[in-house]
Design a protein around this motif. Structure first.
Motif, PDB file in Angstrom:
ATOM      1  N   ARG A  39     -27.213 -18.108  22.110  1.00 15.53           N
ATOM      2  CA  ARG A  39     -27.872 -17.500  23.263  1.00 15.53           C
ATOM      3  C   ARG A  39     -27.900 -15.979  23.134  1.00 15.53           C
ATOM      4  N   LEU A  40     -28.911 -15.389  23.768  1.00 13.92           N
ATOM      5  CA  LEU A  40     -29.145 -13.961  23.663  1.00 13.92           C
ATOM      6  C   LEU A  40     -27.929 -13.114  24.064  1.00 13.92           C
ATOM      7  N   PRO A  84     -34.917 -20.277  25.842  1.00 14.63           N
ATOM      8  CA  PRO A  84     -34.372 -21.402  25.081  1.00 14.63           C
ATOM      9  C   PRO A  84     -35.288 -21.833  23.945  1.00 14.63           C
ATOM     10  N   ASP A  85     -34.762 -22.649  23.074  1.00 17.58           N
ATOM     11  CA  ASP A  85     -35.559 -23.317  22.055  1.00 17.58           C
ATOM     12  C   ASP A  85     -36.271 -24.521  22.674  1.00 17.58           C
ATOM     13  N   PHE A  86     -37.206 -25.078  21.914  1.00 11.35           N
ATOM     14  CA  PHE A  86     -37.850 -26.355  22.233  1.00 11.35           C
ATOM     15  C   PHE A  86     -38.615 -26.353  23.554  1.00 11.35           C
ATOM     16  N   LEU A  87     -39.292 -25.217  23.793  1.00  9.82           N
ATOM     17  CA  LEU A  87     -40.366 -25.179  24.762  1.00  9.82           C
ATOM     18  C   LEU A  87     -41.667 -25.426  23.996  1.00  9.82           C
ATOM     19  N   PHE A 225     -29.985 -31.223  13.370  1.00  8.89           N
ATOM     20  CA  PHE A 225     -30.510 -31.100  14.728  1.00  8.89           C
ATOM     21  C   PHE A 225     -29.786 -32.057  15.668  1.00  8.89           C
ATOM     22  N   ASP A 226     -29.586 -33.287  15.224  1.00 13.76           N
ATOM     23  CA  ASP A 226     -28.913 -34.275  16.062  1.00 13.76           C
ATOM     24  C   ASP A 226     -27.505 -33.812  16.396  1.00 13.76           C
ATOM     25  N   ARG A 227     -26.805 -33.238  15.422  1.00  9.96           N
ATOM     26  CA  ARG A 227     -25.434 -32.775  15.654  1.00  9.96           C
ATOM     27  C   ARG A 227     -25.411 -31.572  16.592  1.00  9.96           C
ATOM     28  N   VAL A 228     -26.322 -30.625  16.339  1.00 16.54           N
ATOM     29  CA  VAL A 228     -26.283 -29.366  17.081  1.00 16.54           C
ATOM     30  C   VAL A 228     -26.882 -29.502  18.471  1.00 16.54           C
ATOM     31  N   MET A 229     -28.008 -30.217  18.577  1.00 19.42           N
ATOM     32  CA  MET A 229     -28.776 -30.185  19.819  1.00 19.42           C
ATOM     33  C   MET A 229     -28.661 -31.440  20.678  1.00 19.42           C
ATOM     34  N   LEU A 230     -28.567 -32.606  20.069  1.00 18.37           N
ATOM     35  CA  LEU A 230     -28.638 -33.826  20.853  1.00 18.37           C
ATOM     36  C   LEU A 230     -27.279 -34.411  21.209  1.00 18.37           C
ATOM     37  N   GLN A 231     -26.248 -34.036  20.495  1.00 19.17           N
ATOM     38  CA  GLN A 231     -24.911 -34.535  20.812  1.00 19.17           C
ATOM     39  C   GLN A 231     -24.243 -33.600  21.828  1.00 19.17           C
ATOM     40  N   GLY A 232     -24.817 -33.550  22.997  1.00 17.93           N
ATOM     41  CA  GLY A 232     -24.353 -32.627  24.026  1.00 17.93           C
ATOM     42  C   GLY A 232     -25.392 -31.551  24.263  1.00 17.93           C
ATOM     43  N   THR A 233     -25.202 -30.754  25.288  1.00 20.62           N
ATOM     44  CA  THR A 233     -26.164 -29.721  25.646  1.00 20.62           C
ATOM     45  C   THR A 233     -25.812 -28.428  24.933  1.00 20.62           C
ATOM     46  N   ALA A 234     -26.578 -28.112  23.899  1.00 16.51           N
ATOM     47  CA  ALA A 234     -26.316 -26.925  23.101  1.00 16.51           C
ATOM     48  C   ALA A 234     -26.695 -25.673  23.871  1.00 16.51           C
ATOM     49  N   ALA A 235     -26.224 -24.536  23.361  1.00 15.33           N
ATOM     50  CA  ALA A 235     -26.377 -23.268  24.083  1.00 15.33           C
ATOM     51  C   ALA A 235     -27.828 -22.878  24.298  1.00 15.33           C
ATOM     52  N   THR A 236     -28.722 -23.249  23.387  1.00 19.63           N
ATOM     53  CA  THR A 236     -30.126 -22.848  23.517  1.00 19.63           C
ATOM     54  C   THR A 236     -31.030 -24.021  23.890  1.00 19.63           C
ATOM     55  N   HIS A 237     -30.437 -25.114  24.299  1.00 14.77           N
ATOM     56  CA  HIS A 237     -31.226 -26.245  24.805  1.00 14.77           C
ATOM     57  C   HIS A 237     -31.741 -25.896  26.200  1.00 14.77           C
ATOM     58  N   PRO A 238     -32.999 -26.235  26.520  1.00 17.48           N
ATOM     59  CA  PRO A 238     -33.539 -25.885  27.848  1.00 17.48           C
ATOM     60  C   PRO A 238     -32.749 -26.460  29.017  1.00 17.48           C
ATOM     61  N   ASP A 239     -31.993 -27.539  28.770  1.00 18.77           N
ATOM     62  CA  ASP A 239     -31.201 -28.145  29.841  1.00 18.77           C
ATOM     63  C   ASP A 239     -29.865 -27.450  30.082  1.00 18.77           C
ATOM     64  N   VAL A 241     -27.039 -25.195  31.407  1.00 19.74           N
ATOM     65  CA  VAL A 241     -26.881 -24.700  32.775  1.00 19.74           C
ATOM     66  C   VAL A 241     -27.278 -23.229  32.905  1.00 19.74           C
ATOM     67  N   ALA A 242     -27.172 -22.480  31.829  1.00 21.04           N
ATOM     68  CA  ALA A 242     -27.466 -21.045  31.892  1.00 21.04           C
ATOM     69  C   ALA A 242     -28.920 -20.758  32.250  1.00 21.04           C
ATOM     70  N   TYR A 243     -29.826 -21.699  31.949  1.00 22.20           N
ATOM     71  CA  TYR A 243     -31.245 -21.469  32.231  1.00 22.20           C
ATOM     72  C   TYR A 243     -31.649 -21.906  33.639  1.00 22.20           C
ATOM     73  N   GLY A 244     -30.737 -22.585  34.325  1.00 25.63           N
ATOM     74  CA  GLY A 244     -30.964 -22.925  35.727  1.00 25.63           C
ATOM     75  C   GLY A 244     -32.221 -23.734  35.987  1.00 25.63           C
ATOM     76  N   GLY A 245     -32.657 -24.526  35.028  1.00 25.12           N
ATOM     77  CA  GLY A 245     -33.843 -25.357  35.218  1.00 25.12           C
ATOM     78  C   GLY A 245     -35.152 -24.589  35.188  1.00 25.12           C
ATOM     79  N   GLU A 246     -35.110 -23.314  34.802  1.00 29.01           N
ATOM     80  CA  GLU A 246     -36.304 -22.467  34.849  1.00 29.01           C
ATOM     81  C   GLU A 246     -37.430 -22.983  33.968  1.00 29.01           C
TER      82      GLU A 246
END
Length: 253
Positions: A39-40, A84-87, A225-239, A241-246
């Motif tokens: 994250r930034l 985030p990533d994956f927009l 990708f599966d390890r970093v992004m899908l096995q839990g909510t990674a830091a730059t995943h749009p979901d 909490v830091a992005y607040g659903g924006e």
């Protein structure tokens, strides 16, 4: 600033004391630090930690737009707020325009992870430069990148794209005037200021390029990708909490 100009390696993935020493030894005035899946605020904190009077470390994000299988890499320098990533690609570009970030196209047309010519043309008013030499490229990749730049008329750049410490400073740009701090570097990129695109030569350079290319094997696997992004909510995943659903309406995961 060297006698030739203000030297910037515009994209590195690694940052520690050894990287800073290498950058200084190679005559760089600045490096742009953009690690994956970070994250930034964390990138900004680390950039401040390693910046000093001799070397400016500029925080940036190499954003992964679209899905993993159809991802498009976009390098954003000068962000004010986290993205985030994956927009979707269009949403990513809209956000970068809103924040007035410098938008760079790393390794264009490379494998299945980069912006192609049609996409570059579609977002040409947002893009500030195209990378025309990358140590991970094979010669035909660089030729294609130069053709993209020629056909669009966009400014060019290069970088070490260093995932390995010893690659830092293998390729860089030199601006004609001294730049003070990250803000002026962003402004110079956005204004299309004149620069020279430079790289090292010789057997050592070729070896480091080969090692960087070999590093692609794991970097681009679904397992990563599966390890970093899908096995839990990674830091730059749009979901996260830091992005607040924006970004819920424009995310692809």
């Amino acid at each position: 600033m060297t006698s030739e100009g203000y030297a910037v390696d515009l994209h590195v993935k690694v940052l520690d004391e050894a990287v800073v020493r290498r950058a200084k030894d190679r005559g760089l005035d600045a490096i742009v630090y953009a690690p994956h899946f970070t994250r930034l605020p964390q990138i900004e904190k680390r950039a401040r930690q390693f910046s000093d009077d001799e070397l400016t470390v500029v925080p940036a994000r190499e954003l992964f737009a679209n899905s993993w299988q159809k991802r498009r890499h976009v390098l954003a320098v000068g962000l004010d707020e986290p993205v985030p990533d994956f927009l979707t690609l269009s949403a990513t570009m809209d956000e970068l325009r809103r924040q007035a970030a410098a938008v760079l196209v790393p390794h264009p047309g490379f494998l299945s992870v980069s912006l192609g010519l049609d996409e570059i043309r579609r977002y040409q008013d947002t893009i500030d430069a195209i990378e025309v030499y990358n140590p991970k490229h094979l010669p035909h990749h660089n030729r294609r990148a130069r053709r993209f730049a020629s056909e669009t008329g966009l400014p060019t750049f290069t970088s070490s794209y260093a995932h390995l410490r010893k690659t830092v400073g293998e390729a860089w740009v030199e601006f004609e005037r001294p730049l003070t701090g990250a803000g002026e570097i962003v402004d110079a990129l956005r204004a299309g200021e004149k620069r020279r695109v430079l790289r090292r030569e010789g057997v050592g350079h070729q070896l480091r390029c080969a090692l960087e290319f070999a590093h692609l094997g794991y970097e681009n696997t679904w397992e990563k990708f599966d390890r970093v992004m899908l096995q839990g909510t990674a830091a730059t995943h749009p979901d996260h909490v830091a992005y607040g659903g924006e970004f819920d309406d424009v995310k692809v995961y």
